[in-house]
Design an enzyme around this catalytic site. Sequence first.
Site, PDB file in Angstrom:
ATOM      1  N   ILE A  18     -41.782  32.769 -86.323  1.00 40.04           N
ATOM      2  CA  ILE A  18     -43.061  32.482 -85.670  1.00 40.04           C
ATOM      3  C   ILE A  18     -43.170  33.150 -84.297  1.00 40.04           C
ATOM      4  CG2 ILE A  18     -43.543  30.338 -86.879  1.00 40.04           C
ATOM      5  CD1 ILE A  18     -42.394  28.783 -84.557  1.00 40.04           C
ATOM      6  N   GLY A  19     -42.163  33.919 -83.904  1.00 39.29           N
ATOM      7  CA  GLY A  19     -42.265  34.602 -82.616  1.00 39.29           C
ATOM      8  C   GLY A  19     -41.004  35.372 -82.280  1.00 39.29           C
ATOM      9  N   GLY A  21     -39.112  37.549 -78.938  1.00 40.54           N
ATOM     10  CA  GLY A  21     -39.140  37.834 -77.508  1.00 40.54           C
ATOM     11  C   GLY A  21     -38.004  38.751 -77.121  1.00 40.54           C
ATOM     12  N   MET A  23     -35.530  38.033 -75.288  1.00 39.60           N
ATOM     13  CA  MET A  23     -34.258  37.329 -75.173  1.00 39.60           C
ATOM     14  C   MET A  23     -33.909  36.559 -76.447  1.00 39.60           C
ATOM     15  SD  MET A  23     -33.201  34.672 -72.181  1.00 39.60           S
ATOM     16  CE  MET A  23     -31.681  33.746 -72.187  1.00 39.60           C
ATOM     17  N   ALA A  24     -34.927  36.047 -77.137  1.00 41.94           N
ATOM     18  CA  ALA A  24     -34.654  35.199 -78.301  1.00 41.94           C
ATOM     19  C   ALA A  24     -35.786  35.312 -79.312  1.00 41.94           C
ATOM     20  CB  ALA A  24     -34.495  33.735 -77.862  1.00 41.94           C
ATOM     21  N   VAL A  26     -37.906  33.056 -82.390  1.00 40.34           N
ATOM     22  CA  VAL A  26     -38.243  31.665 -82.699  1.00 40.34           C
ATOM     23  C   VAL A  26     -38.628  31.554 -84.175  1.00 40.34           C
ATOM     24  CG1 VAL A  26     -39.662  29.680 -82.069  1.00 40.34           C
ATOM     25  CG2 VAL A  26     -39.068  31.379 -80.344  1.00 40.34           C
ATOM     26  N   LYS A  41     -35.192  28.195 -81.593  1.00 41.14           N
ATOM     27  CA  LYS A  41     -35.084  29.432 -80.821  1.00 41.14           C
ATOM     28  C   LYS A  41     -33.639  29.917 -80.898  1.00 41.14           C
ATOM     29  CE  LYS A  41     -37.321  30.062 -76.955  1.00 41.14           C
ATOM     30  NZ  LYS A  41     -37.773  30.037 -75.539  1.00 41.14           N
ATOM     31  N   ASP A 135     -41.878  31.214 -64.803  1.00 45.92           N
ATOM     32  CA  ASP A 135     -42.498  32.161 -65.744  1.00 45.92           C
ATOM     33  C   ASP A 135     -43.765  31.551 -66.338  1.00 45.92           C
ATOM     34  OD1 ASP A 135     -42.738  34.571 -67.041  1.00 45.92           O
ATOM     35  OD2 ASP A 135     -41.480  33.999 -68.738  1.00 45.92           O
TER      36      ASP A 135
END
Length: 577
Positions: A18-19, A21, A23-24, A26, A41, A135
Amino acid sequence: MIVKGQKINDRYQVIRSIGEGGMANVYLAYDTILDRNVAVKVLRGDLSSDEKFVRRFQREAISASSLSHPNIVEMYDVGEDDGNYFIVMEYIDGKTLKSLIKKRGSLTVCEVVDIMLQLTSAISCAHDSYIIHRDIKPQNVMILDDGRVKITDFGIAIASNASELTQTNSVMGSVHYLPPEQANGNGATAKSDIYSLGILMFELLTGKLPFKGDNAVEIALKQMKESIPSVCKINEEIPQSIENVILRACAKNPRNRYSNVKAMYNDIKTALDEDRMEEPVLKYKYSENDLDENKEVEEPKKGGKKNSKPKKEKEEEPSDKKFNLIIYILGGIVAFLTLIGVLAFAVVPALTAPKDVKIPDVSEMSVEKAEAKLIAAGLTVDLKVKEEASEEVEEGKVIKTEPSKNRIVKEGQKITLIVSTGTAKIEIEDYTDKNASEVKGALELLGLNVSIEKKKVEESDEIEYDADKVIEQSVEPGKKLEKGDSIILFTPDVMIKYPNFLTGYTYEQIEAWAKEHGVTVIKQEITSNDYPDGTIIAQEKPEGYLVYPGTTFKVTVVVLNKKPDNIFDGIRNNNDD
């Protein structure tokens, strides 16, 4: 690589991504223990061997887990599974504020006020726990269909009283929402979050960002030098009181901003009150050219001018040369001692600091060999081992280590061995009187081969049989099986005893009995004047005969002969009438 259907920590079954990034990544997953969907995550694989990123990733869980607020995504679990570092959190079935802005452009003033009240309340809660988000941006805010918002991604959040100021306090957030003091190289404070909230509020009201540029450096310079554009000029329907909230939150000088997020919350809460509709444009108390919040500024005396530069006092020259020589000598001694101090506190610790060590792979080794290899690499081994069942690794051998293989750690790091207990054993229970299909499904999930068979039993007045219930099993309760072993569950195949239908049964009663026992009755009629109409005078199966459901049987039923034996009897009967 995490794939669909994979189980993380033998509990969270991945449904889909679902995502992603920097760094990680998800994933939407199903918690097989608590029967709910969660968001998992997972630290990117190329970063899992970097101690710095692992610490930052784990800090997110520590930061968020200490917070409890309806507008902050709830944290459930954190851990490591075969080298994959993961955080399990509340799954939000919604969209990001960024996607909402892209779809709708600017939002209404009332919508923005509602969203900002939720966000400032959540960030105020974080600040009360000494957590700075650092952030804040619409990509990190989820909005549900009912209008509720949830702040997520505390991945670079820090404790405001943390002592580690090298990597953890570096600039990591999006430059579009970056406070000018951070763009100038200073550390983040609670007021940094206030600035980012102000930029976010500007974007919600206008549908666009206040500062744009061809690259991050150009945008950062604008954050430091340019004033934020007027939202009232962009949209004349926006009240000045709302613009003043943004002006105060986005002041370049932190001393001109709100003292805390709670103050910003209170200002937004009253911004649409009638008595504030005509308030003047906000004027800053302190110079906007000073980005240092802690710098002392000399206030001008009443009726006088502020001195921007202190007057240089005339230096006195000592007349005694001997005195000058002493000063030079003392200065040299101080410089030498300072150099020694630098060596003692900077160079020497660097030379004596523990070395970086890569954790070797000791999987499928005996505990003794694994310990020897780890010690040889400069690591220490925890005296207590952890045990896990394993299909692949032989009992007594090492499955993996914590931290996992190939991680870069400091020399002397304590390593825990995970040792195999062999194939997982499944203890068989007493399944009598339980639904056979449900038991079969549960055991098959554990890896057993399960079959259901019928077993002949006689109908009994003392026992009431249910065709779907287990009456017997091939493996005794308490016995332990391994994956792939078989077990048979027996359900009743009831043999029915025929009663004596010649003892006063009516045909309707026989039909009811047949329906109850799953058998079929066929009515065979015979005309006779020797028995009352409807009398049962014969049955195909004798009393006590055993049959199975589905069997067909016949009974003979008397039907009276309505016709006269001869015409004279008929005439006689008519004359009688």
